[in-house]
Design an enzyme around this catalytic site. Structure first.
Site, PDB file in Angstrom:
ATOM      1  N   ASP A  91     -32.308 -17.142  23.889  1.00  0.00           N
ATOM      2  CA  ASP A  91     -33.062 -16.957  22.645  1.00  0.00           C
ATOM      3  C   ASP A  91     -33.711 -18.256  22.188  1.00  0.00           C
ATOM      4  OD1 ASP A  91     -32.111 -14.423  22.692  1.00  0.00           O
ATOM      5  OD2 ASP A  91     -31.031 -14.515  20.786  1.00  0.00           O
ATOM      6  N   ASP A  92     -34.726 -18.093  21.339  1.00  0.00           N
ATOM      7  CA  ASP A  92     -35.306 -19.168  20.504  1.00  0.00           C
ATOM      8  C   ASP A  92     -36.246 -20.110  21.245  1.00  0.00           C
ATOM      9  OD1 ASP A  92     -33.726 -18.010  18.626  1.00  0.00           O
ATOM     10  OD2 ASP A  92     -32.412 -19.733  18.288  1.00  0.00           O
ATOM     11  N   HIS A 142     -38.849 -11.861  20.305  1.00  0.00           N
ATOM     12  CA  HIS A 142     -37.864 -12.439  19.371  1.00  0.00           C
ATOM     13  C   HIS A 142     -38.531 -12.780  18.039  1.00  0.00           C
ATOM     14  CE1 HIS A 142     -33.824 -13.749  18.702  1.00  0.00           C
ATOM     15  NE2 HIS A 142     -34.125 -15.039  18.543  1.00  0.00           N
ATOM     16  N   HIS A 146     -39.221 -16.266  14.171  1.00  0.00           N
ATOM     17  CA  HIS A 146     -37.760 -16.219  14.088  1.00  0.00           C
ATOM     18  C   HIS A 146     -37.314 -15.738  12.707  1.00  0.00           C
ATOM     19  CE1 HIS A 146     -33.511 -17.592  14.582  1.00  0.00           C
ATOM     20  NE2 HIS A 146     -33.781 -17.314  15.865  1.00  0.00           N
ATOM     21  N   HIS A 243     -28.962 -19.936  24.352  1.00  0.00           N
ATOM     22  CA  HIS A 243     -30.191 -20.382  23.676  1.00  0.00           C
ATOM     23  C   HIS A 243     -30.867 -21.485  24.487  1.00  0.00           C
ATOM     24  CE1 HIS A 243     -27.826 -18.557  20.415  1.00  0.00           C
ATOM     25  NE2 HIS A 243     -28.988 -18.306  19.829  1.00  0.00           N
TER      26      HIS A 243
END
Length: 725
Positions: A91-92, A142, A146, A243
């Site tokens: 993620d991210d 995603h 965010h 991440h």
């Protein structure tokens, strides 16, 4: 191109530039909104992750089901990877520091994974997104910034998902069908609000991917702890959460390398989500998706570029403003010390380091050009006639229709004569007076201005130096009552007078004001008299004198009291003419920039100062205001307010010093903060209007200011601290 003014031409309507200004400010506001939304309403790696709410409406099939949720068509189905299979997700990202290192580790172990990318980061690092796809990995949504979908309104949910979707389509040529809501974890933590967002996403065709094993690498507990968090508790399939963005991911990289080796030894198959559950999650993007995604990406990039340029411009403007404040205050102090030393020497209190200059006692011709000045001509002429220096007064009636000449004749004052002529404009009236002048020193004064008894004597003293060709006096606002009068009073004292002290020391005086100025007649004749090429005949004349080699100085104790506009409309007309005329004069004398001597000083110092401080900075001022609103909305309001108060404090200190130099009471300075919200905007709009008019080549006629008849002859004991109303 700046054209010669023609009084016979009425101004043509010129409205296009206001639309252009609004369009530019609208574009800037849009760019700032995009910038603020992208970088300040969301945030990768935010420490303030939302707290999960109640989950009373979340089906048990979700809370107790597999991490991949399919809620399309109103039916809820969940699935987990098959036994012995681990779906690896990140993620991210993408992150320029950590995503490449993670990709290297994955390539080392020949593992494919799913990257849930943040749209803003993807647009900023497009090559990383393309590398992810090129190396066989999978990409999922995603959100754009965010954002927490559970707490976002419906419009923002759609914007966050669709914008990220379009960015991925534009960068990779493929569209994703997997979605992971930011701040999500396992099925049991799904709240009612998050479930509603998952259902809304399902209506758009998305599968939601949660996790069954959270590495908690975002807490940076150490590579060993991260590895233990990832280790499966059984042979059942899991979705692993890690991440690749949002902070220091060095522990993630280390844990990933060791964990993949361990998984291989244990016989686990590590792959992407789509491969784990047997679907193709990325499909060929449609032309519409690619086009809209490309437009979105370029729009965001252009907004970033624009804001970067504006930010540098704001820094430059701030630096220039503070340098100007320090410069004018320092030079004004030097000018004041020199002036006080000369005055002390003249009174007999001589200092050894001061050269005593001779007192100028020769008679002076005072020229008063007058066109329909019946409201104030009597006060003006009587004040000049009351001078304690010998004067000849020539009133040039320029075709007045209100009996101005008759009022002067009726006073029957000795030494006062009237010249009557057809209306030809102020320059022609002044030239008529110069031709009739009996003396070598000529003082020019507007018909709405009064002198103190000592004004003429003080004004002409610099002519003791043979190279001085003109002297500017100190113009005071007489009708300074009311907030508009106070603002103009502040501008005259702080803006005009401080600048004139600077120009005097730097030997580049661009303007001797029409309200009070003294000239050598021979200097006037040498430059051909007063030109009618511009609307600012005083500025044009002063620049011509400087280019002819004459020194122009400022005499701060030679005071003249003048009427200032009493309404915003009248102020606009006056400043519009001043600014437009100044631009004309600057264009006319632009060649001085390349000359030497006195002309070069005017060109490189005077014209440069005017261009930066009186043209470019005002043109940039609307951007400053829009950026301030941006800061209050998206940045730290307290910090923005602090910066504003620092700026205001510098202005107040500079104003207080200027008022002290002019022996003025500080009371009007209470209006200075309010000046930033009205008066400042009027002034920069005037500059914009003037620049647009000049660039369009429109003929602008003379705007005569309304007279109010508020002036009175000052008594002998008059001082600069009394407004003559």
């Amino acid at each position: 191109m700046l054209r010669r003014q023609d009084n016979r031409d009425a101004p043509r309507p010129l409205r296009a530039h206001w639309f252009i200004l609004l369009a530019l400010l609208g574009g800037l506001a849009l760019a700032l909104t995009v910038q603020g939304y992208m970088h300040h309403l969301g945030g990768i790696g935010r420490p303030d992750a939302p707290v999960a709410g109640p989950s009373s409406s979340v089906p048990k099939d979700v809370t107790q089901g597999g991490p991949v949720i399919d809620a399309r068509g109103g039916t809820v189905r969940t699935v987990s990877p098959p036994e012995g299979t681990l779906a690896l997700t990140f993620d991210d990202g993408p992150d320029p520091a950590w995503t490449p290192r993670i990709l290297d580790v994955l390539r080392k172990h020949n593992v494919r994974a799913t990257f849930f990318v943040v749209g803003s980061a993807a647009i900023e690092h497009p090559d990383l997104v393309r590398r992810i796809v090129a190396e066989g990995h999978e990409i999922g949504v995603h959100t754009l910034t965010h954002a927490d979908l559970g707490s976002a309104p419906e419009w923002r949910q759609q914007l966050e998902i669709q914008a990220d979707h379009q960015a991925i389509a534009a960068l990779t040529g493929r569209t994703p069908t997997l979605l992971r809501p930011p701040f999500s974890s396992g099925n049991a933590e799904v709240s009612d609000a998050t479930w509603e967002a998952i259902q809304a996403a399902a209506d758009q065709g998305y599968l939601t991917v949660l996790s069954s094993r959270d590495s908690k690498d975002w807490q940076r507990p150490g590579a060993d702890v991260i590895g233990r968090n990832l280790a499966p508790s059984s042979r059942g399939g899991d979705v692993l959460l890690m991440h690749d963005g949002g902070g220091d991911r060095s522990q993630t990289v280390a844990a990933l390398d060791s964990s993949l080796a361990q998984f291989a030894d244990q016989g686990f198959r590590v792959t992407s989500v789509g491969d784990a559950i047997g679907i193709t999650s990325m499909r060929e993007a449609s032309t519409a998706d690619r086009t809209s995604g490309t437009a979105l990406s370029w729009g965001i990039r252009l907004s970033d570029i624009l804001i970067t340029l504006v930010s540098w411009g704001l820094v430059a403007a701030g630096v220039v403003t503070f340098i100007r404040a320090a410069l004018v205050v320092g030079v004004a102090a030097r000018h004041n010390r020199a002036a006080r030393s000369l005055r002390a020497a003249a009174r007999g209190r001589r200092r050894t380091d001061v050269v005593v200059r001779r007192e100028v006692t020769e008679p002076v011709t005072v020229i008063v050009p007058a066109y329909n000045e019946s409201a104030g001509i009597e006060a003006a002429v009587r004040s000049i006639a009351a001078s304690n220096h010998p004067v000849e007064i020539i009133v040039v009636d320029d075709g007045s229709t209100d009996g101005t000449a008759g009022l002067v004749d009726a006073m029957a004052l000795p030494g006062v004569s009237v010249i009557r002529k057809d209306n030809g404009g102020k320059p022609s009236a002044l030239n008529a007076g110069i031709a009739a002048a009996s003396h070598n020193i000529v003082v020019m004064v507007d018909g709405d201005t009064v002198f103190e008894p000592d004004t003429v004597r003080a004004l002409i003293q610099p002519f003791a130096e043979s190279r001085v060709g003109a002297v500017s006096g100190n113009t005071k606002v007489a009708n300074r009552g009311g907030i508009l009068g106070a603002w103009q009073h502040i501008e005259y004292v702080v803006g005009f007078n401080l600048d004139r002290r600077l120009f005097d020391v730097a030997e580049c005086m661009p303007t001797v004001p029409g309200a009070i100025g003294a000239f050598r007649r021979e200097a006037l004749l040498a430059v051909g008299g007063v030109s009618n090429d511009t609307l600012a005949e005083d500025t044009d004349l002063t620049m011509a004198l400087c280019r002819d080699g004459w020194r122009v100085v400022y005499q701060d104790d030679a005071r003249a009291w003048t009427e200032a506009p009493a309404s915003l409309g009248a102020l606009w007309k006056q400043r519009y003419r001043w600014c437009y005329g100044t631009l004309q004069a600057m264009w006319k004398h632009r060649g001085a920039v390349f000359q030497r001597g006195a002309a070069g000083k005017l060109g490189r110092r005077g014209l440069g100062y005017l261009m930066v401080l009186q043209v470019l900075l005002p043109l940039f001022a609307p951007v400053v205001d829009v950026f301030a609103l941006y800061g209050l909305i998206f940045l730290d309001p307290a910090r923005i307010a602090l910066l504003w108060f620092v700026f205001l404090g510098v202005q107040l200190l500079m104003a207080a010093y200027a008022f002290r130099l002019d022996n003025e009471p500080l009371r009007p300075l209470w209006t200075l903060p309010l000046q930033q919200f009205v008066y400042r905007q009027v002034m920069y709009l005037v500059v914009i209007q003037s620049v647009a008019t000049a660039l369009a080549g429109v003929h602008l006629r003379w705007h005569r200011m309304e007279r109010y008849g508020s002036l009175k002859v000052p008594p002998a004991e008059s001082t600069s601290t009394r407004a003559l109303v």
